[in-house]
Design a protein around this motif. Sequence first.
Motif, mmCIF file in Angstrom:
data_model
loop_
_atom_site.group_PDB
_atom_site.id
_atom_site.type_symbol
_atom_site.label_atom_id
_atom_site.label_comp_id
_atom_site.label_asym_id
_atom_site.label_seq_id
_atom_site.Cartn_x
_atom_site.Cartn_y
_atom_site.Cartn_z
ATOM 1 N N ARG A 13 0.837 -1.203 0.000
ATOM 2 C CA ARG A 13 0.000 0.000 0.000
ATOM 3 C C ARG A 13 0.873 1.255 0.000
ATOM 4 O O ARG A 13 0.603 2.201 -0.745
ATOM 5 N N TYR A 14 1.927 1.244 0.818
ATOM 6 C CA TYR A 14 2.835 2.402 0.876
ATOM 7 C C TYR A 14 3.508 2.619 -0.487
ATOM 8 O O TYR A 14 3.620 3.754 -0.966
ATOM 9 N N LEU A 15 3.930 1.541 -1.115
ATOM 10 C CA LEU A 15 4.651 1.661 -2.384
ATOM 11 C C LEU A 15 3.757 2.133 -3.526
ATOM 12 O O LEU A 15 4.185 2.930 -4.367
ATOM 13 N N THR A 16 2.523 1.651 -3.582
ATOM 14 C CA THR A 16 1.643 2.104 -4.661
ATOM 15 C C THR A 16 1.389 3.607 -4.564
ATOM 16 O O THR A 16 1.333 4.300 -5.582
ATOM 17 N N LYS A 17 1.279 4.106 -3.338
ATOM 18 C CA LYS A 17 1.072 5.550 -3.159
ATOM 19 C C LYS A 17 2.330 6.340 -3.487
ATOM 20 O O LYS A 17 2.273 7.384 -4.146
ATOM 21 N N LYS A 18 3.476 5.850 -3.043
ATOM 22 C CA LYS A 18 4.728 6.578 -3.248
ATOM 23 C C LYS A 18 5.125 6.611 -4.719
ATOM 24 O O LYS A 18 5.613 7.620 -5.226
ATOM 25 N N LEU A 19 4.885 5.491 -5.416
ATOM 26 C CA LEU A 19 5.286 5.393 -6.825
ATOM 27 C C LEU A 19 4.191 5.839 -7.784
ATOM 28 O O LEU A 19 4.444 5.979 -8.984
ATOM 29 N N HIS A 20 2.974 6.028 -7.259
ATOM 30 C CA HIS A 20 1.826 6.414 -8.093
ATOM 31 C C HIS A 20 1.573 5.380 -9.192
ATOM 32 O O HIS A 20 1.455 5.707 -10.383
ATOM 33 N N VAL A 21 1.538 4.107 -8.772
ATOM 34 C CA VAL A 21 1.311 3.029 -9.728
ATOM 35 C C VAL A 21 0.186 2.132 -9.226
ATOM 36 O O VAL A 21 -0.207 2.180 -8.056
#
Length: 229
Positions: free
Chosen positions: A23-31
Motif C-alpha cells: 500500500r505504501y509503495l503504490t502511493k509513493k510510486l503512483h502506480v
Amino acid sequence: MIVEERLDMILDVLFKEKKISNRYLTKKLHVSESTLRRDLDILEEAGKIRRVHGGAVLNIKTDERSFTDNEQSMLEEKKSIGRKAAKLIPDKSLVFLDAGSTTNVMIDFIEAKNIRIVTNGLMHVTKLMERGIDTVIIGGKLKTRTRVTTGVIAMNELCDFNFDLAFIGANGFDDEYFYTADINEALIKRKAIELSNKAYILADSSKEHEVYHAKIIDRCDVELIEEDR
C-alpha cells in the motif's frame, strides 16, 4: 516514471526502512497494484528482495562466492578499477592490499617503485613474486574458499603496521555501509582501514545494493573506487 527508476526507488526505501508495505509503495510510486507486483517480481527474481504478506523486505545475503568463482566475473570492470587504484600508490609507500579478485587485478597495474605490500590474500602471492614487489604475508587461520587469513594471529600481526594506503574489497554496499559475508574478514578489513593514512574500497557496480550481515565500515568514512561508467 520508467521501470528502472521505480526499481531504484523501491530499493532506496527498503535500505532505509528494511520492510515496506505494498500500500505504501503504490502511493509513493503512483502506480497500480498490478504494476507494483511486476516490479517486485523483477526485484525478487534478481535476489534483491523477498516478498512477504502485504509487502516486501530487503534480502540480506548470506552466500559467499569462492575466489575462483569471482575471478573471471566483471573482469573489464575490475581492470578499470585496478588501473585507477594502482595510480594512487606513490613510490616508497607501505600498502595494505586486501584479499579479493579486484585487488588481485590491481597488482597488474602497479608501477610505483620501492613499495612494500602487506596482505592477507594468498591469491596475491604469485603475482607479487613475479612482479618483484616486496611483500609481507599476514598469518592466521586460513579460509580456503576465499584464500584469506583471518583470526587473532592475523589481527595481531596486522597491528604491527602503520600503512600509507589500504585497498579493501567488499561484497556489497548501499548508501550507508560497505559489507562483506564474513564477520572475521570484516574485522581485518576494518582494522586495516584504521591503521592507514588513507583507505579505499574497491567494488564494481554489481556490488551496489548488495547487503550482507557483516558491516565493514560506514560509507562516508572511506572512499569508493568504481569502474568508469
